[in-house]
Motif scaffolding. Structure first.
Motif, PDB file in Angstrom:
ATOM      1  N   MET A 171       0.806  -1.220   0.000  1.00 12.72           N
ATOM      2  CA  MET A 171       0.000   0.000   0.000  1.00 12.72           C
ATOM      3  C   MET A 171       0.845   1.279   0.000  1.00 12.72           C
ATOM      4  SD  MET A 171      -3.048  -1.128  -0.321  1.00 12.72           S
ATOM      5  CE  MET A 171      -4.134   0.231   0.086  1.00 12.72           C
ATOM      6  N   THR A 172       1.898   1.261  -0.819  1.00  8.41           N
ATOM      7  CA  THR A 172       2.712   2.462  -1.012  1.00  8.41           C
ATOM      8  C   THR A 172       2.874   2.706  -2.505  1.00  8.41           C
ATOM      9  OG1 THR A 172       4.807   1.232  -0.991  1.00  8.41           O
ATOM     10  CG2 THR A 172       4.044   2.135   1.123  1.00  8.41           C
ATOM     11  N   VAL A 173       3.252   3.948  -2.829  1.00 10.22           N
ATOM     12  CA  VAL A 173       3.624   4.312  -4.186  1.00 10.22           C
ATOM     13  C   VAL A 173       5.121   4.568  -4.164  1.00 10.22           C
ATOM     14  CG1 VAL A 173       3.344   5.971  -6.068  1.00 10.22           C
ATOM     15  CG2 VAL A 173       1.387   5.386  -4.625  1.00 10.22           C
ATOM     16  N   VAL A 174       5.842   3.900  -5.083  1.00  9.17           N
ATOM     17  CA  VAL A 174       7.269   4.151  -5.223  1.00  9.17           C
ATOM     18  C   VAL A 174       7.527   4.700  -6.617  1.00  9.17           C
ATOM     19  CG1 VAL A 174       7.939   2.378  -3.557  1.00  9.17           C
ATOM     20  CG2 VAL A 174       7.860   1.793  -5.982  1.00  9.17           C
ATOM     21  N   ALA A 175       8.581   5.511  -6.723  1.00 10.41           N
ATOM     22  CA  ALA A 175       8.942   6.080  -8.022  1.00 10.41           C
ATOM     23  C   ALA A 175      10.408   6.468  -7.997  1.00 10.41           C
ATOM     24  CB  ALA A 175       8.069   7.295  -8.333  1.00 10.41           C
ATOM     25  N   GLY A 176      10.986   6.548  -9.198  1.00 10.18           N
ATOM     26  CA  GLY A 176      12.342   7.043  -9.343  1.00 10.18           C
ATOM     27  C   GLY A 176      13.351   5.965  -9.638  1.00 10.18           C
ATOM     28  N   ASN A 177      14.624   6.398  -9.699  1.00 11.78           N
ATOM     29  CA  ASN A 177      15.754   5.497  -9.945  1.00 11.78           C
ATOM     30  C   ASN A 177      16.893   5.896  -9.016  1.00 11.78           C
ATOM     31  OD1 ASN A 177      17.790   3.887 -10.893  1.00 11.78           O
ATOM     32  ND2 ASN A 177      17.882   4.805 -12.917  1.00 11.78           N
ATOM     33  N   VAL A 182       7.126   7.367  -2.196  1.00 13.64           N
ATOM     34  CA  VAL A 182       6.738   8.771  -2.320  1.00 13.64           C
ATOM     35  C   VAL A 182       5.454   9.076  -1.549  1.00 13.64           C
ATOM     36  CG1 VAL A 182       7.966   9.172  -4.479  1.00 13.64           C
ATOM     37  CG2 VAL A 182       5.603   8.392  -4.571  1.00 13.64           C
ATOM     38  N   ARG A 183       4.656   8.044  -1.289  1.00 16.74           N
ATOM     39  CA  ARG A 183       3.479   8.242  -0.420  1.00 16.74           C
ATOM     40  C   ARG A 183       2.860   6.891  -0.083  1.00 16.74           C
ATOM     41  NH1 ARG A 183      -1.693   8.160  -2.847  1.00 16.74           N
ATOM     42  NH2 ARG A 183      -1.638   8.073  -5.101  1.00 16.74           N
ATOM     43  N   LYS A 184       2.004   6.904   0.922  1.00 18.85           N
ATOM     44  CA  LYS A 184       1.211   5.736   1.278  1.00 18.85           C
ATOM     45  C   LYS A 184      -0.116   5.824   0.549  1.00 18.85           C
ATOM     46  CE  LYS A 184       3.212   4.930   5.819  1.00 18.85           C
ATOM     47  NZ  LYS A 184       3.857   3.677   5.641  1.00 18.85           N
ATOM     48  N   ILE A 185      -0.701   4.674   0.262  1.00 20.54           N
ATOM     49  CA  ILE A 185      -2.008   4.623  -0.392  1.00 20.54           C
ATOM     50  C   ILE A 185      -3.064   4.476   0.698  1.00 20.54           C
ATOM     51  CG2 ILE A 185      -3.502   3.282  -1.925  1.00 20.54           C
ATOM     52  CD1 ILE A 185      -0.912   2.344  -3.351  1.00 20.54           C
ATOM     53  N   THR A 186      -4.058   5.348   0.646  1.00 16.60           N
ATOM     54  CA  THR A 186      -5.188   5.233   1.569  1.00 16.60           C
ATOM     55  C   THR A 186      -6.428   4.905   0.759  1.00 16.60           C
ATOM     56  OG1 THR A 186      -5.602   7.610   1.467  1.00 16.60           O
ATOM     57  CG2 THR A 186      -4.205   6.810   3.277  1.00 16.60           C
ATOM     58  N   THR A 187      -7.318   4.176   1.368  1.00 15.84           N
ATOM     59  CA  THR A 187      -8.573   3.838   0.705  1.00 15.84           C
ATOM     60  C   THR A 187      -9.677   4.676   1.304  1.00 15.84           C
ATOM     61  OG1 THR A 187      -8.919   2.039   2.270  1.00 15.84           O
ATOM     62  CG2 THR A 187      -7.801   1.488   0.218  1.00 15.84           C
ATOM     63  N   PRO A 188     -10.811   4.811   0.614  1.00  8.05           N
ATOM     64  CA  PRO A 188     -11.915   5.607   1.158  1.00  8.05           C
ATOM     65  C   PRO A 188     -12.268   5.156   2.579  1.00  8.05           C
ATOM     66  CG  PRO A 188     -12.382   4.966  -1.099  1.00  8.05           C
ATOM     67  CD  PRO A 188     -11.128   4.257  -0.687  1.00  8.05           C
ATOM     68  N   GLY A 189     -12.444   6.127   3.449  1.00  3.26           N
ATOM     69  CA  GLY A 189     -12.776   5.808   4.834  1.00  3.26           C
ATOM     70  C   GLY A 189     -11.554   5.765   5.739  1.00  3.26           C
ATOM     71  N   GLN A 190     -10.355   5.739   5.161  1.00  3.49           N
ATOM     72  CA  GLN A 190      -9.127   5.755   5.956  1.00  3.49           C
ATOM     73  C   GLN A 190      -8.690   7.183   6.183  1.00  3.49           C
ATOM     74  OE1 GLN A 190      -6.287   3.346   3.704  1.00  3.49           O
ATOM     75  NE2 GLN A 190      -6.187   1.956   5.434  1.00  3.49           N
ATOM     76  N   GLN A 191      -8.102   7.444   7.291  1.00  2.00           N
ATOM     77  CA  GLN A 191      -7.531   8.776   7.576  1.00  2.00           C
ATOM     78  C   GLN A 191      -6.056   8.664   7.733  1.00  2.00           C
ATOM     79  OE1 GLN A 191      -9.150  11.438   7.254  1.00  2.00           O
ATOM     80  NE2 GLN A 191     -11.231  10.708   7.305  1.00  2.00           N
TER      81      GLN A 191
END
Length: 191
Positions: A171-177, A182-191
Motif C-alpha cells: 500500500m505504497t507508491v514508489v517512483a524514481g531510480n 513517495v506516499r502511502k495509499i489510503t482507501t476511502p474511509g481511511q484517515q
C-alpha cells in the motif's frame, strides 16, 4: 551433486563452463522460440493462452490477459495469478523465479529481471538468480524495471519509469531510480 537446473533454480552460481549448461541454454532457446511464435502476427486471446501455457509449463487462468509481444527467456519458474493484465512489450527474465499474484496490472515495457552476473570480472559469464515476488493487486507502471530479489507488497504502485532495487512495502507508491516511497495509499474511509 545438484544438476545445473537444480543449481539454477536454487539461486546458486552457474557457469557456461560446467556440465549441463548446454541443456539449460537449449531449454531457454526452446522458450524463446515459442514466445517468438506467439509474438509473430496476430493471435486471439485463446491462442495467446495456449502459447503461454506452453511457455510456463502450467495452466494460465482464463481471467488473465497477456498482450503480445512478451519477451521471456525461461517460463517454467514463472507463475501468474488470476485476473492479471500484462501489457505489450514486457521482458521477463524468469530463471530466478517470478511469482505474480492475483489482480496485478503490469504496464507496457516492464522488465522483470531475476538474473545477475558474477561481479568478479574473471567469472563474469557466470549467473545467479534471485526471485521476484509481486503480491496481489499491484500496479507496475510503464517502462519500469524490477531487479532480482525484489518483493512488491500488496496493493503497491510502481511509478512509470522506475527502477526497483529493494522491497516495496504494501500500500505504497514508489517512483524514481532507484525507486523510493513517495506516499502511502489510503482507501476511502481511511484517515
Amino acid at each position: 551433486m545438484k544438476d545445473i537446473f537444480a543449481k539454477d533454480s536454487s539461486g546458486e552460481m552457474v557457469s557456461p563452463h560446467e556440465p549441463g549448461y548446454d541443456a539449460l541454454i537449449a531449454d531457454i532457446f526452446a522458450t524463446i522460440k515459442t514466445a517468438t511464435e506467439m509474438n509473430t502476427g496476430y493471435r486471439t486471446p485463446e491462442e495467446v493462452h495456449e502459447y503461454m501455457e506452453r511457455i510456463l509449463g502450467k495452466e494460465l487462468d482464463a481471467t488473465t490477459t497477456v498482450l503480445p509481444p512478451l519477451y521471456i527467456d525461461y517460463g517454467k519458474p514463472v507463475t501468474i495469478g488470476r485476473g492479471c493484465f500484462i501489457q505489450q512489450c514486457c521482458t521477463f527474465f524468469g530463471r530466478g523465479g517470478i511469482t505474480i499474484g492475483n489482480d496485478v496490472f503490469i504496464g507496457p515495457k516492464v522488465n522483470l529481471i531475476t538474473i545477475n552476473h558474477d561481479p568478479n570480472p574473471e567469472n563474469r559469464s557466470a549467473t545467479y538468480g534471485r526471485p521476484i515476488l509481486i503480491e496481489d493487486k499491484v500496479w507496475i507502471g510503464i517502462n519500469s524495471t524490477i531487479l532480482p530479489g525484489v518483493r512488491i507488497g500488496y496493493g503497491a504502485i510502481v511509478g512509470a519509469g522506475s527502477v526497483v532495487t529493494k522491497d516495496v512495502p504494501a500500500m505504497t507508491v514508489v517512483a524514481g531510480n532507484p525507486a523510493r516511497v513517495v506516499r502511502k495509499i489510503t482507501t476511502p474511509g481511511q484517515q
